[in-house]
Design a protein around this motif. Structure first.
Motif, PDB file in Angstrom:
ATOM      1  N   ALA A 122       0.818  -1.215   0.000  1.00 10.78           N
ATOM      2  CA  ALA A 122       0.000   0.000   0.000  1.00 10.78           C
ATOM      3  C   ALA A 122       0.851   1.264   0.000  1.00 10.78           C
ATOM      4  O   ALA A 122       0.321   2.362  -0.152  1.00 10.78           O
ATOM      5  CB  ALA A 122      -0.921   0.006   1.209  1.00 10.78           C
ATOM      6  N   TYR A 123       2.142   1.099   0.179  1.00 10.09           N
ATOM      7  CA  TYR A 123       3.047   2.240   0.225  1.00 10.09           C
ATOM      8  C   TYR A 123       3.744   2.412  -1.121  1.00 10.09           C
ATOM      9  O   TYR A 123       4.191   1.446  -1.733  1.00 10.09           O
ATOM     10  CB  TYR A 123       4.058   2.079   1.353  1.00 10.09           C
ATOM     11  N   ASP A 124       3.825   3.663  -1.541  1.00  7.88           N
ATOM     12  CA  ASP A 124       4.323   3.967  -2.874  1.00  7.88           C
ATOM     13  C   ASP A 124       5.780   4.422  -2.878  1.00  7.88           C
ATOM     14  O   ASP A 124       6.439   4.378  -3.922  1.00  7.88           O
ATOM     15  CB  ASP A 124       3.460   5.069  -3.490  1.00  7.88           C
ATOM     16  N   TYR A 125       6.259   4.893  -1.761  1.00  4.26           N
ATOM     17  CA  TYR A 125       7.600   5.472  -1.699  1.00  4.26           C
ATOM     18  C   TYR A 125       8.358   4.846  -0.532  1.00  4.26           C
ATOM     19  O   TYR A 125       7.812   4.666   0.546  1.00  4.26           O
ATOM     20  CB  TYR A 125       7.524   6.992  -1.520  1.00  4.26           C
ATOM     21  N   TRP A 126       9.622   4.560  -0.777  1.00  4.41           N
ATOM     22  CA  TRP A 126      10.451   3.895   0.225  1.00  4.41           C
ATOM     23  C   TRP A 126      11.817   4.569   0.321  1.00  4.41           C
ATOM     24  O   TRP A 126      12.365   5.025  -0.688  1.00  4.41           O
ATOM     25  CB  TRP A 126      10.654   2.427  -0.140  1.00  4.41           C
ATOM     26  N   GLY A 127      12.338   4.609   1.537  1.00  2.00           N
ATOM     27  CA  GLY A 127      13.698   5.068   1.733  1.00  2.00           C
ATOM     28  C   GLY A 127      14.677   3.931   1.516  1.00  2.00           C
ATOM     29  O   GLY A 127      14.287   2.797   1.233  1.00  2.00           O
ATOM     30  N   GLN A 128      15.955   4.228   1.689  1.00  2.00           N
ATOM     31  CA  GLN A 128      17.002   3.236   1.450  1.00  2.00           C
ATOM     32  C   GLN A 128      17.260   2.367   2.681  1.00  2.00           C
ATOM     33  O   GLN A 128      17.936   1.347   2.580  1.00  2.00           O
ATOM     34  CB  GLN A 128      18.301   3.932   1.014  1.00  2.00           C
ATOM     35  N   GLY A 129      16.731   2.769   3.821  1.00  2.37           N
ATOM     36  CA  GLY A 129      16.879   1.978   5.039  1.00  2.37           C
ATOM     37  C   GLY A 129      18.024   2.445   5.918  1.00  2.37           C
ATOM     38  O   GLY A 129      19.011   3.018   5.435  1.00  2.37           O
ATOM     39  N   THR A 130      17.883   2.198   7.203  1.00  6.79           N
ATOM     40  CA  THR A 130      18.949   2.490   8.159  1.00  6.79           C
ATOM     41  C   THR A 130      19.088   1.287   9.094  1.00  6.79           C
ATOM     42  O   THR A 130      18.092   0.731   9.550  1.00  6.79           O
ATOM     43  CB  THR A 130      18.667   3.786   8.938  1.00  6.79           C
ATOM     44  N   GLN A 131      20.322   0.878   9.342  1.00  8.50           N
ATOM     45  CA  GLN A 131      20.577  -0.320  10.135  1.00  8.50           C
ATOM     46  C   GLN A 131      20.463  -0.010  11.622  1.00  8.50           C
ATOM     47  O   GLN A 131      21.085   0.935  12.120  1.00  8.50           O
ATOM     48  CB  GLN A 131      21.974  -0.866   9.833  1.00  8.50           C
ATOM     49  N   VAL A 132      19.706  -0.835  12.315  1.00  7.93           N
ATOM     50  CA  VAL A 132      19.625  -0.782  13.776  1.00  7.93           C
ATOM     51  C   VAL A 132      20.088  -2.132  14.301  1.00  7.93           C
ATOM     52  O   VAL A 132      19.545  -3.166  13.924  1.00  7.93           O
ATOM     53  CB  VAL A 132      18.191  -0.483  14.252  1.00  7.93           C
ATOM     54  N   THR A 133      21.108  -2.105  15.137  1.00 11.35           N
ATOM     55  CA  THR A 133      21.653  -3.328  15.709  1.00 11.35           C
ATOM     56  C   THR A 133      21.597  -3.235  17.228  1.00 11.35           C
ATOM     57  O   THR A 133      22.104  -2.281  17.812  1.00 11.35           O
ATOM     58  CB  THR A 133      23.108  -3.550  15.260  1.00 11.35           C
ATOM     59  N   VAL A 134      20.973  -4.231  17.844  1.00 12.25           N
ATOM     60  CA  VAL A 134      20.833  -4.273  19.300  1.00 12.25           C
ATOM     61  C   VAL A 134      21.659  -5.435  19.816  1.00 12.25           C
ATOM     62  O   VAL A 134      21.394  -6.591  19.483  1.00 12.25           O
ATOM     63  CB  VAL A 134      19.365  -4.408  19.717  1.00 12.25           C
ATOM     64  N   SER A 135      22.646  -5.122  20.637  1.00 15.33           N
ATOM     65  CA  SER A 135      23.519  -6.170  21.175  1.00 15.33           C
ATOM     66  C   SER A 135      22.986  -6.657  22.520  1.00 15.33           C
ATOM     67  O   SER A 135      22.400  -5.897  23.289  1.00 15.33           O
ATOM     68  CB  SER A 135      24.937  -5.640  21.337  1.00 15.33           C
ATOM     69  N   SER A 136      23.209  -7.939  22.778  1.00 12.62           N
ATOM     70  CA  SER A 136      22.703  -8.531  24.026  1.00 12.62           C
ATOM     71  C   SER A 136      23.715  -8.400  25.146  1.00 12.62           C
ATOM     72  O   SER A 136      24.851  -8.018  24.946  1.00 12.62           O
ATOM     73  CB  SER A 136      22.361 -10.003  23.789  1.00 12.62           C
TER      74      SER A 136
END
Length: 124
Positions: free
Chosen positions: A110-124
Motif C-alpha cells: 500500500a506504500y508507494d515510496y520507500w527510503g534506502q533503510g537504516t541499520q539498527v543493531t541491538v547487542s545482548s
C-alpha cells in the motif's frame, strides 16, 4: 521525484533507546499515511508502525507496542520512530515508507515510496 531518507540508526545495547528519522522531499506527506517497516536477514519485511494525520491513533505491530512511538513533524516533513527498551530481536534494517492514501495500513504494497533503510543493531 519523491525522496525519503532515513537516518539515526546504529548500535545500541539491549534495553537502550534510539530515535530514527525519515526526511521527505519532493512532496508533502502531512495528509497521507507514513510508516516504518523493518527487515532482518533472511526474513520478510515486516510492519512496525504507521500514522496518518486523519486517522487518529497510530498503528503498531504487537511486537513493538508499548516500546516504540511513531511521530511526525509536518512542518519539517519528517517522520520519527522512538525506540525504547530495545531487544536483540529488534535488529534489522528499518525502512521509512510513504503512501498516497490517508489511512495508515500495515501492508507494504500500500506504500508507494520507500527510503534506502537504516541499520539498527541491538547487542545482548
Amino acid at each position: 521525484q519523491v525522496h525519503l531518507v532515513e537516518s539515526g540508526g546504529g548500535l545500541v545495547q539491549a534495553g537502550g533507546s534510539l530515535r530514527i528519522s525519515c526526511a521527505a522531499s519532493g512532496r508533502t506527506f502531512s495528509s497521507v499515511a507514513m510508516g516504518w517497516f523493518r527487515q532482518a536477514p533472511g526474513k520478510e519485511r515486516e510492519f512496525v508502525a504507521a500514522t496518518s494525520w486523519f486517522a487518529g491513533s497510530p498503528k503498531y505491530a504487537d511486537s513493538v507496542k508499548g516500546r516504540f512511538a511513531i511521530s511526525r513533524d509536518n512542518a519539517k516533513n519528517t517522520l520519527y520512530l522512538q525506540m525504547n527498551s530495545l531487544k536483540p530481536e529488534d535488529t534489522a534494517v528499518y525502512y521509512c515508507a510513504g503512501s498516497n492514501i490517508v489511512v495508515p495500513t500495515t501492508t507494504p504494497s500500500a506504500y508507494d515510496y520507500w527510503g534506502q533503510g537504516t541499520q539498527v543493531t541491538v547487542s545482548s
